[in-house]
Design a protein around this motif. Structure first.
Motif, mmCIF file in Angstrom:
data_model
loop_
_atom_site.group_PDB
_atom_site.id
_atom_site.type_symbol
_atom_site.label_atom_id
_atom_site.label_comp_id
_atom_site.label_asym_id
_atom_site.label_seq_id
_atom_site.Cartn_x
_atom_site.Cartn_y
_atom_site.Cartn_z
ATOM 1 N N TYR A 107 3.835 38.510 47.104
ATOM 2 C CA TYR A 107 3.602 37.239 47.806
ATOM 3 C C TYR A 107 4.914 36.505 48.075
ATOM 4 O O TYR A 107 5.042 35.779 49.049
ATOM 5 C CB TYR A 107 2.690 36.325 46.977
ATOM 6 C CG TYR A 107 1.259 36.754 46.948
ATOM 7 C CD1 TYR A 107 0.501 36.790 48.123
ATOM 8 C CD2 TYR A 107 0.662 37.118 45.756
ATOM 9 C CE1 TYR A 107 -0.821 37.185 48.093
ATOM 10 C CE2 TYR A 107 -0.659 37.508 45.720
ATOM 11 C CZ TYR A 107 -1.399 37.545 46.887
ATOM 12 O OH TYR A 107 -2.707 37.930 46.851
ATOM 13 N N ALA A 130 4.500 36.012 52.375
ATOM 14 C CA ALA A 130 3.565 34.900 52.543
ATOM 15 C C ALA A 130 4.099 33.585 51.979
ATOM 16 O O ALA A 130 3.997 32.536 52.603
ATOM 17 C CB ALA A 130 2.233 35.256 51.869
ATOM 18 N N TYR A 163 -4.074 34.025 33.570
ATOM 19 C CA TYR A 163 -3.821 35.220 32.758
ATOM 20 C C TYR A 163 -3.696 34.781 31.297
ATOM 21 O O TYR A 163 -2.585 34.619 30.783
ATOM 22 C CB TYR A 163 -2.537 35.917 33.210
ATOM 23 C CG TYR A 163 -2.612 36.470 34.617
ATOM 24 C CD1 TYR A 163 -3.166 37.726 34.856
ATOM 25 C CD2 TYR A 163 -2.149 35.737 35.712
ATOM 26 C CE1 TYR A 163 -3.255 38.234 36.129
ATOM 27 C CE2 TYR A 163 -2.230 36.234 37.001
ATOM 28 C CZ TYR A 163 -2.780 37.479 37.208
ATOM 29 O OH TYR A 163 -2.855 37.990 38.480
ATOM 30 N N ARG A 185 2.222 46.894 37.621
ATOM 31 C CA ARG A 185 1.447 46.940 38.840
ATOM 32 C C ARG A 185 1.000 45.539 39.252
ATOM 33 O O ARG A 185 1.099 45.153 40.413
ATOM 34 C CB ARG A 185 0.232 47.837 38.595
ATOM 35 C CG ARG A 185 -0.525 48.184 39.828
ATOM 36 C CD ARG A 185 -1.734 49.036 39.449
ATOM 37 N NE ARG A 185 -2.466 49.348 40.653
ATOM 38 C CZ ARG A 185 -2.722 50.574 41.060
ATOM 39 N NH1 ARG A 185 -2.326 51.608 40.365
ATOM 40 N NH2 ARG A 185 -3.397 50.776 42.177
ATOM 41 N N GLU A 186 0.498 44.797 38.274
ATOM 42 C CA GLU A 186 0.017 43.452 38.559
ATOM 43 C C GLU A 186 1.177 42.526 38.933
ATOM 44 O O GLU A 186 1.071 41.727 39.863
ATOM 45 C CB GLU A 186 -0.736 42.909 37.335
ATOM 46 C CG GLU A 186 -1.391 41.558 37.527
ATOM 47 C CD GLU A 186 -2.503 41.577 38.558
ATOM 48 O OE1 GLU A 186 -2.949 42.664 38.952
ATOM 49 O OE2 GLU A 186 -2.899 40.471 38.987
#
Lengths: 716, 218
Positions: free
Chosen positions: B83, B156, B57, B75-76
């Motif tokens: 995760y 995850a 990014y 949102r991102e």
């Protein structure tokens, strides 16, 4: 100290030699060529109050001083530290080891693009038989993208299920059959007032007589149209100065509308054509019903160019085989190559498009295969077409930036022939023409001729720069000729008007050439690319089929100073023409404007699905799925259906991050999608084969990309 | 009745003294009015920002906190946070955000009210506004701590990332991200308002203490 200083500077190293041979101006120009379109980071632009050139000059002076002082100290005190910061020697070693010449190093400095820096120009090149368009950054000559046009392409998910792309490809069907390749020839960037505007790109498929529209907001093909009256084409695509019309000229004459007629009736039944496709910017589509064609004599019309400024509203096309040769070498006739090359003159076609559009609008057309065509007798009656003799078997017809001159190269004549639009208008007004066998008026050659310039053997195409020069590709000489224009352009160059200035060898067999914005009303100069057909020894041998060779040339300096910079192999097809636009004129989207975007309609998709709205609905034998994709999962991950069901499947990529594309691969059913951030795609299929299918994301999206999968369970 | 009023609002200013020294009695009010205006203005400005920096990014990702909303790449960031099992940022401080505009308006009006109070009650009225920046930061710290320490164990990367509390100011790091948190203009206005209140109360005390003392001795 002073002595050591000067000794150090004058030490004859290869790098020192380079710096001496390259004039300071040249080195300075290379080091400081930061042109519009180059992006800078925020911090950089904030600190760039001082002009970049001055900064770099200071930097260079600073480095030289440091170098001198360090060398001097090293010699004076015998310190070991000097060598470790001796930039000059390091570069010197590379120069020696690779045996580079000053020209090589200059070329390298002009084309090297540091990581993260962007090119000043973008070239759109036809991809030839690949049926695609190549997007190449200039001057680095890096391949940025291959846009799928006439040929399915899996990475972009083009032609593998995605409804919009299937529709576009179906538009290119020929006699109801899919034709899944094309021979792309001539790209045309949309124009506003004769200058590229970077909104759309058009390209033709010579083989099948088709035209495609690419939207440069997302660099995707939106429309393919099959020409209804011609089997194939060549003189396309070109656009008029405000992109009202997309021009598609024909090539090999045939009975219009796919009729049959014996070659014995060539003169009577075979015809050439030119089609004017009406383009609508709003919808981004060619309007089929508002388009029309003109029936032309059965000469083989070649490349065309639209008039601009003074010649706006007119179109110029070269032609060959005015002999009306029909070949038949096997029957003892002269082969086409000889039969079509007998006469010393062919015909430049001069078309009054503005008037033709009025005639078409007023109903002066007949329908051929359901398409509006102005018949030849109406063309003659309304004065829509004039012919002017042009030297032998020409290829290009190119209009100068001011619209006044039309440059034609007879490929079997060593001259470029320049026609004056003013003289053409005067000749038309004067009247009293001869006509050809079809009654089309032929203007007197001498009355419309402005100049002829002997440039060399096999001249083909011409482009222009901002310094009053024209550039013509010489196929047989394998060279680019730089020559001067007269009239308005006379003051821009120091040489005499209409004379050859320089020739640069290229490698080899150049076809088209392209200069930066070189066919607009305001060419940029700076760079030229030779689109060479043969590479021969330029690259490592990769078998008998060799890549083509794009050669970048610096045309910034006047006179005999064209400089070859870079060879770029093209191993995907044989490109023909290309166009080059300033990068800052393009403003493609980073992600689609809203989640649920349908790129085919460039509006919200009716089946856009947001997170939480995912569902599967059954209606009789039809199962409809609304799915989302986000790093790193599809929802749903289980889709259970029955053999024989018809499946309608919508997937929305709900991501908003730059570059967060997801793929979707469904093995066994020939489905592969590229779902870019915000995009919604629909595909349909019949679940004819029972079994367990794992679908997965086929674009590496995240650390848990492999886990981005799901099961389609088809019960027998 | 009169005594209750005196008890709450403090002594009245002797009219002849007011006529002689009007500025002396107005001075505390100037500070408190200014503080009140700044605090109200801060409603429209961001209070706090965190930028996350990682190689992929180049422009960074940022979340910007206003009193009543979060903006930026929420949102991102939420997408990435899933995760490690962090809950979506929108779920944090929902009550506080829904009440914040109302609450800041009220405490600003209390500061204005303090102008008409001539005893130590003025300090009590101003106190919420004066402490507001601390309250804001403290509340945010508690939410960040709560979110950072209560990660979904089934996520995850649950095993790879230990629960953590990102620094509320300055630099920190989590996974490949470097975090940089900073105060924003709204917070600076609120802090300035606190200082103005402090100054206002100083002059308030200087002005009214003698009157209060005199009242007590009478």
């Amino acid at each position: 100290m002073a002595t050591i200083f000067s000794e150090t500077l004058s030490r004859p190293t290869a790098f020192g030699e380079l710096m001496q041979i390259m004039s300071l101006d040249q080195a300075h120009a290379i080091a400081t060529s930061k042109k519009p379109g180059t992006r800078t980071t925020k911090e950089e632009s904030e600190t760039m109050r001082r002009p970049r050139s001055t900064q770099i000059l200071y930097l260079v002076i600073g480095l030289l001083l440091v170098f001198a002082v360090v060398s001097a100290c090293g010699q004076a005190e015998g310190s070991d530290q000097a060598a470790s910061v001796d930039l000059g020697e390091e570069i010197d070693a590379i120069v020696q080891e690779r045996g580079l010449t000053p020209d090589d190093i200059s070329a390298a400095l002009q084309t090297y693009m540091p990581s993260g820096e962007h090119d000043d120009y973008i070239m759109f090149a036809s991809g030839g038989q690949s049926g695609q368009v190549l997007v190449i950054g200039m001057p680095s000559m890096r391949l940025l993208k291959v846009i799928a046009v006439f040929t399915p392409e899996p990475w972009q998910g083009y032609g593998y299920g995605a409804e919009g792309t299937m529709e576009v490809l179906a538009g290119g069907q020929v006699s109801g059959q899919d034709v899944l390749w094309g021979d792309t020839h001539h790209p045309a960037i949309s124009e506003t007032e004769g200058d590229y505007d970077g909104q759309f790109l058009f390209i033709n498929d010579k083989a099948n007589g088709r035209v495609a529209v690419i939207d440069l907001r997302d660099f995707e093909t939106k429309q393919i149209l099959k020409n209804p009256i011609a089997v194939n084409d060549h003189g396309g695509t070109m656009v008029t100065p405000n992109t009202e019309w997309v021009i598609e000229g024909g090539q090999y004459a045939a009975p219009l509308g796919w009729e049959y007629s014996s070659l014995d009736n060539y003169a009577e039944d075979y015809r050439g054509m030119i089609t004017f496709w009406k383009f609508d910017r709003e919808s981004g589509r060619i309007q089929y019903d508002e388009s029309f064609a003109m029936e032309l004599p059965p000469y083989w019309q070649d490349l065309c160019d639209a008039g601009k400024l003074v010649s706006d509203g007119w179109v110029f096309c070269g032609s060959f085989n005015t002999e009306l040769a029909t070949g038949g070498v096997e029957d003892g006739n002269p082969p086409f190559e000889a039969g079509a090359s007998q006469r010393d003159m062919d015909y430049l076609h001069i078309i009054n498009l503005e008037r033709a559009a009025e005639v078409a609008q007023a109903g002066g057309t007949i329908e051929v295969n359901g398409f509006n065509v102005i018949p030849l007798d109406v063309i003659v009656e309304e004065g829509l077409l004039y012919l002017a003799p042009e030297p032998k078997s020409p290829h290009g017809a190119d209009v100068t930036p001011n619209g006044e001159y039309i440059v034609v190269s007879g490929k079997l004549d060593p001259h470029v022939t320049v026609y004056s639009f003013t003289k053409i208008q005067e000749a038309i007004a004067a009247g009293g023409f001869e006509t050809d066998d079809y009654g089309v008026p032929i203007l007197d050659f001498d009355s419309v001729l402005e100049a002829q310039v002997e440039v060399g053997l096999g001249p083909l195409h011409t482009q222009f720069d901002n310094q009053g020069y024209a550039y013509t590709s010489l196929f047989l000489d394998s060279a680019v000729a730089r020559w001067t224009l007269g009239g308005d352009f006379s003051d821009l160059h120091p040489e005499e008007d209409w004379t050859l200035v320089d020739k640069l060898n290229v490698h080899y067999n150049i076809g088209h050439l392209v200069a930066a914005e070189g066919d607009t009303v305001s060419p940029d100069g700076r760079y030229l690319v030779a689109l060479n057909k043969w590479a021969v020894d330029r690259f490592a041998n990769v078998g008998p089929l060799l890549p083509q060779n794009f050669q970048l040339i610096n045309i910034d300096n006047q006179g005999e100073n064209m400089q070859l910079l870079y060879d770029m192999p093209i191993g995907i097809g044989e490109p023909h023409y290309a166009q080059v636009i300033a990068a800052d004129k393009l403003s493609a989207w980073e992600v689609y404007p809203e989640v649920g975007w349908d790129p085919h309609t460039q509006s919200l998709h009716p089946d856009a699905t947001n997170l939480g709205e995912e569902r599967i609905e059954r209606n009789g034998n039809t199962v409809e799925i609304w799915m989302t994709a986000v790093r790193s999962h599809f929802t749903p991950e289980h889709v259970e259906i029955e053999e024989g069901d018809h499946i309608i499947w919508h997937i929305t990529n709900v991501e908003r991050a730059y570059d967060s594309t997801h793929g979707f691969s469904l093995p066994g059913y020939n489905i592969n999608l590229s779902i870019e951030p915000g995009e919604t795609i629909t595909f349909e299929f019949d679940a004819d084969f029972a079994g367990v299918y794992s679908y997965y994301c086929s674009e590496f999206c995240s650390a848990l990309h492999l886990e981005m999968t799901g099961y389609l369970l088809i019960q027998p | 009745m009169k005594s209750l009023r005196r008890k709450l609002l403090g002594p009245q200013i002797p009219p002849q003294d007011l006529a002689a020294n009007p500025e002396k009695y107005r001075l505390p009010g100037y500070f408190l009015i200014a503080a009140s205006i700044l605090l109200l203005a801060s409603i429209f400005l961001p209070y706090w920002k965190m930028t996350l920096l990682a190689p992929q990014y180049p422009g960074g990702l940022s979340v910007v906190a206003y009193l009543n909303r979060l903006t930026g790449d929420v949102r991102e960031i939420d997408g990435l946070n899933h995760y490690i099992g962090m809950r979506p940022l929108e779920e944090a401080a929902q009550l506080e955000r829904s009440l914040s505009i109302f609450a800041v308006t009220v405490i600003s009006l209390l500061v204005l009210g303090a102008i008409f109070v001539h005893n130590q009650n003025a300090a009590y009225l101003s106190l919420p506004a004066m402490l507001f920046p601390l309250i804001f930061l403290g509340d945010m710290y508690l939410w960040m701590r709560h979110f950072g320490l209560n990660l979904d164990p089934t996520a995850a990367l649950s095993g790879a990332i230990e629960p953590f509390v990102p620094p509320i100011l300055g630099e920190g790091s989590v996974a490949q991200f470097r975090t940089v948190a900073s105060l924003q203009p709204g917070m600076y206005l609120a802090l300035l308002a606190s200082l103005l209140i402090l100054a206002g109360l100083y002059f308030h005390r200087k002005t009214y203490k003698p009157l209060v003392d005199a009242q007590a001795n009478s």
